[in-house]
Design a protein around this motif. Structure first.
Motif, PDB file in Angstrom:
ATOM      1  N   ILE A  19     -45.124 -21.943 -22.092  1.00 23.95           N
ATOM      2  CA  ILE A  19     -44.234 -22.607 -21.121  1.00 23.95           C
ATOM      3  C   ILE A  19     -42.775 -22.307 -21.443  1.00 23.95           C
ATOM      4  N   LYS A  20     -42.420 -22.439 -22.714  1.00 22.69           N
ATOM      5  CA  LYS A  20     -41.030 -22.200 -23.126  1.00 22.69           C
ATOM      6  C   LYS A  20     -40.644 -20.734 -22.940  1.00 22.69           C
ATOM      7  N   ASN A  27     -36.989 -17.126 -19.522  1.00 25.46           N
ATOM      8  CA  ASN A  27     -36.982 -15.836 -18.816  1.00 25.46           C
ATOM      9  C   ASN A  27     -37.588 -14.707 -19.649  1.00 25.46           C
ATOM     10  N   ALA A  28     -38.686 -15.028 -20.341  1.00 25.48           N
ATOM     11  CA  ALA A  28     -39.454 -14.044 -21.134  1.00 25.48           C
ATOM     12  C   ALA A  28     -38.611 -13.418 -22.250  1.00 25.48           C
ATOM     13  N   ASN A  29     -37.632 -14.139 -22.731  1.00 29.63           N
ATOM     14  CA  ASN A  29     -36.776 -13.676 -23.828  1.00 29.63           C
ATOM     15  C   ASN A  29     -37.321 -14.232 -25.147  1.00 29.63           C
ATOM     16  N   LEU A  30     -37.801 -13.336 -26.008  1.00 33.70           N
ATOM     17  CA  LEU A  30     -38.430 -13.768 -27.261  1.00 33.70           C
ATOM     18  C   LEU A  30     -37.444 -14.469 -28.190  1.00 33.70           C
ATOM     19  N   ASP A  31     -36.259 -13.911 -28.323  1.00 33.73           N
ATOM     20  CA  ASP A  31     -35.263 -14.510 -29.219  1.00 33.73           C
ATOM     21  C   ASP A  31     -34.881 -15.922 -28.776  1.00 33.73           C
ATOM     22  N   GLU A  32     -34.644 -16.088 -27.483  1.00 39.14           N
ATOM     23  CA  GLU A  32     -34.267 -17.400 -26.963  1.00 39.14           C
ATOM     24  C   GLU A  32     -35.412 -18.395 -27.100  1.00 39.14           C
ATOM     25  N   THR A  33     -36.641 -17.922 -26.840  1.00 36.98           N
ATOM     26  CA  THR A  33     -37.817 -18.786 -26.984  1.00 36.98           C
ATOM     27  C   THR A  33     -37.948 -19.281 -28.414  1.00 36.98           C
ATOM     28  N   LYS A  35     -47.016  -8.941 -21.392  1.00 31.87           N
ATOM     29  CA  LYS A  35     -46.271  -7.683 -21.237  1.00 31.87           C
ATOM     30  C   LYS A  35     -46.773  -6.860 -20.057  1.00 31.87           C
ATOM     31  N   VAL A  36     -47.912  -7.260 -19.481  1.00 33.52           N
ATOM     32  CA  VAL A  36     -48.454  -6.585 -18.298  1.00 33.52           C
ATOM     33  C   VAL A  36     -48.046  -7.399 -17.069  1.00 33.52           C
TER      34      VAL A  36
END
Length: 396
Positions: free
Chosen positions: A333-334, A339-345, A372-373
């Protein structure tokens, strides 16, 4: 009972001005009379609003002054004088006597029609306590379809200073969190907030009535102006005032603000109101960290909320049924909230970036779907939306 101050709030009087007798503005108004003869005083009933062009005594200042003295003694509450037809301006001597008698003198423009004044004031006197409540009832009748003839509603609106086919409208709704317990005092405070915001906008010359309507946990203000541009320019300031008023009266309560669309005509009023409500409903699901939701920004989420609707449980079960670990689900969810940003998540969850990657991999193993798909990510995102909607529905 309506006072002279209340009468002055009627839109028909917006181009009029009080030129004398300001100390008498709290006097009550119960009747409206038009002066066509010099000896009008004997026909007054008391607490009158007298409308006159001074035609019968237009060339005699002394008689005009005597009239003001006699009207004051007869318990007349206010005199509205039309200028530009028989008198170019209200004489200074009249103003001086009106000040002495504390009898309000209102200068009204030449193009203001007597019947418009009479109808507006009589509506105020007989139908409701003040102009705000008349407008509130009128707007509420429109929004909830409590009328049969649209043409009659349009004419009634004109008497109140609301031209639904000419004016522009914007609804802003303020609502408590659905899962919070709210008492009567807090509901009263929310109405006070609405009054403050409405008054703030009304102080701008290009805004008019700005009535509000209330439900159990929300209030909605319907802003009215003759210009769409005026509403657009004023909106950032109104938004700021909303936050100020909420902070002042409801500091410890979470209040959401939904901003509708700027529209005209009767259907436009309805649309703007319901769009402001939808913006909050969808905002609480998809952007719960925010306080203010513009329908134009939330429109896609509003549509998703309606489209997914009753299918939310099925959609959630199809994709996320076997994701029983709350930590994994919260990470997914997070991830989409960021917006699919790993660092921000990772930052939002207070974990390392590799931990987020690991959890997303576990979700792939459980569901067979890879973030990623593109197609897989779309399915996962819809499932997350459905999950949020399910959680929100259990709160109500």
């Amino acid at each position: 009972m309506a006072s002279v101050k209340d009468i002055l709030k009627i839109p028909k009087f917006r181009n009029s001005k009080v030129v004398a007798g300001h100390k008498g503005l709290d006097k009550n108004i119960r009747y409206v009379t038009v002066m066509e003869v010099p000896n009008i005083v004997k026909w007054l009933k008391g607490d009158d609003l007298l409308i006159t062009s001074l035609y019968s005594i237009k060339d005699d200042i002394e008689k005009q002054c005597n009239l003001i003295r006699e009207l004051s003694k007869s318990s007349c509450s206010c005199v509205a004088i039309k200028v530009g037809e028989y008198v170019d301006k209200i004489p200074e001597e009249l103003k001086r006597i009106a000040d002495e008698c504390e009898l309000p003198l209102i200068e009204i423009p030449y193009d203001l029609i007597y019947i418009d004044i009479i109808m507006s004031v009589m509506n105020l006197i007989f139908e409701e306590r003040d102009s705000d409540s008349i407008a509130q009832k009128y707007i509420k009748d429109i929004i909830f379809d409590i009328y049969e003839d649209e043409k009659i509603m349009m004419e009634k609106g004109k008497l109140l200073g609301i031209d639904v086919n000419r004016d522009w409208f914007l609804a802003i709704t303020l609502s408590f969190n659905e899962d919070e317990e709210i008492d009567e005092n807090q509901v009263g405070s929310l109405k006070r907030v609405a009054k403050g915001i409405s008054k703030y906008a009304t102080n701008n010359n290009e805004f008019e009535l700005n009535p509000y309507i209330s439900t159990d946990k929300s209030v909605s203000i319907i802003f009215q102006s003759q210009s769409k541009d005026s509403i657009e320019k004023m909106l950032p300031y109104i938004e700021k005032e909303c936050l100020i008023q909420v902070d002042k009266y409801l500091k410890n309560k979470k209040v959401f603000i939904g901003i509708g669309t700027i529209e005209t005509n009767i259907n436009g009023i309805k649309n703007s109101y319901f769009n402001s409500v939808k913006a909050i409903e969808s905002g609480q699901i998809f952007k719960e960290e925010n306080k203010i939701f513009y329908y134009k920004d939330m429109e896609m989420f509003c549509i998703l909320n309606e489209v997914i609707g009753e299918s939310r449980e099925s959609l959630n079960n199809i994709v996320l049924k076997n994701v029983n670990d709350k930590e994994l689900l919260n990470t997914l969810i997070k991830y989409y909230e960021c917006n699919a940003n790993l660092d921000e998540t990772a930052a939002k969850l207070f974990v390392h970036k590799n931990t987020v990657k690991y959890r997303l991999q576990k979700i792939k193993e459980i569901t067979g779907l890879d973030v990623k798909v593109h197609e897989d990510s779309f399915k996962l995102y819809l499932a997350v939306i459905a999950n949020k909607m399910l959680l929100n529905s259990t709160k109500k």
